[in-house]
Design a protein around this motif. Structure first.
Motif, PDB file in Angstrom:
ATOM      1  N   LYS A 173       0.883  -1.104  -0.136  1.00 18.50           N
ATOM      2  CA  LYS A 173       0.096   0.113  -0.117  1.00 18.50           C
ATOM      3  C   LYS A 173       1.038   1.288   0.066  1.00 18.50           C
ATOM      4  N   ARG A 174       0.556   2.370  -0.689  1.00 15.75           N
ATOM      5  CA  ARG A 174       1.311   3.467  -0.792  1.00 15.75           C
ATOM      6  C   ARG A 174       0.691   4.321   0.101  1.00 15.75           C
ATOM      7  N   ILE A 175       1.385   4.895   1.361  1.00 12.15           N
ATOM      8  CA  ILE A 175       0.649   5.729   2.255  1.00 12.15           C
ATOM      9  C   ILE A 175       1.168   7.068   1.932  1.00 12.15           C
ATOM     10  N   ALA A 176       2.223   7.474   1.398  1.00 10.17           N
ATOM     11  CA  ALA A 176       2.721   8.610   0.945  1.00 10.17           C
ATOM     12  C   ALA A 176       3.275   8.740  -0.339  1.00 10.17           C
TER      13      ALA A 176
END
Lengths: 77, 205
Positions: free
Chosen positions: B157-160
């Motif tokens: 998952k891309r969180i930033a």
């Protein structure tokens, strides 16, 4: 004002549903918001906060339509 | 030699990966296996950081062998990676990584892998990426790989903008959950795959 919130599932925020929109009565910092949601104070030490995919401090003042993501890593590696 | 070693790589991959440097913070269950996968993928330049030594109870999931017990993990990992590709260029730091040293250690790395085991260390490294000097670098982190849940619960998952996290985000390591090689390896494979995708610009920001 309204923000969208998403958080890792082991975090518990009173009155807040994950992946939901939250109505706020005015600007407040992430820290103030999380304190109102009665976040475990121990979690505040290690929580990573991003707004609109940029990492920010707990002192960031939330704006209308912000997308707030709260990430708390769990141990193991 | 490299031409035969990487014969099965997709066209152009070997050239792209060979010129870039990846930093790995922590050489345990995640870091040692990520390094192994990256070297097999044709990454030639790595920076490895760890302060620990190999113990018998590491061998259930880490890329070490009986011969390595008692050695520094960085030294043992270097030896084992050279068994795959003797032409790799690896820089090792036998130290516990403090936040003041992070940038210096990984200055030339385009991607840094967070492969620590404690929450404190994971948070410390991710928080550094708030600093502007990291804006051109990527971090691939991990969270939630213990226990016996389905491997399908592990995701990337891309969180930033420049931070990805792999894992189920929930299952922490403790006496009851344990650390099983299959789930550790699945998470490590997610991280290694994300690193390759970043290095080849084969992802959608």
């Amino acid at each position: 004002m309204k923000i969208k919130i998403e958080f890792t599932s082991h975090l518990q925020l009173i009155g807040i549903t994950n992946h939901s929109f939250v109505e706020m009565d005015g600007p407040k910092t992430i820290s103030q918001f999380l304190t109102e949601c009665k976040i475990n104070p121990e979690h505040l030490k290690y929580i990573i906060t991003t707004v609109n995919k940029s990492q920010v401090d707990l002192s960031y003042i939330l704006q209308n339509n912000d997308e707030l993501l709260l990430y708390l890593p769990v141990g193991g590696g | 030699m490299n031409s035969k070693l990487f014969l099965q790589n997709p066209p152009g991959l070997t050239e792209k990966l060979g010129n870039q440097k990846v930093g790995i913070a922590g050489c345990g269950g995640l870091g040692s296996n990520i390094a192994m996968m990256l070297v097999r993928a044709s990454v030639q330049n790595l920076v490895l950081v760890d302060f620990d030594t190999v113990e018998m109870n590491n061998l259930n999931r880490q890329f070490y062998f009986q011969k390595d017990i008692g050695k520094l993990k960085t030294d043992a990992l270097l030896e084992n990676l050279m068994q795959i590709n003797p032409e790799i260029c690896i820089q090792i730091h036998n130290q516990k990584l403090e936040k003041e040293q992070i940038y210096k250690c990984f200055k030339d790395c385009h991607v840094i892998v967070e492969a620590f085991d404690t929450v404190e260390a994971k948070t410390m490294l991710i928080q550094q990426f708030q600093d502007r000097q990291y804006s051109s670098k990527y971090l691939v982190a991990a969270s939630g790989l213990a226990g016996l849940k389905s491997a399908n619960s592990i995701q990337t998952k891309r969180i930033a903008n420049n931070i990805y996290v792999c894992g189920d985000f929930f299952t922490e390591s403790n006496a009851s959950s344990g650390l099983l090689s299959s789930r550790v390896m699945v998470t490590a494979a997610h991280q290694a795959n994300m690193v390759v995708r970043i290095l080849t610009e084969n992802y959608k920001p």
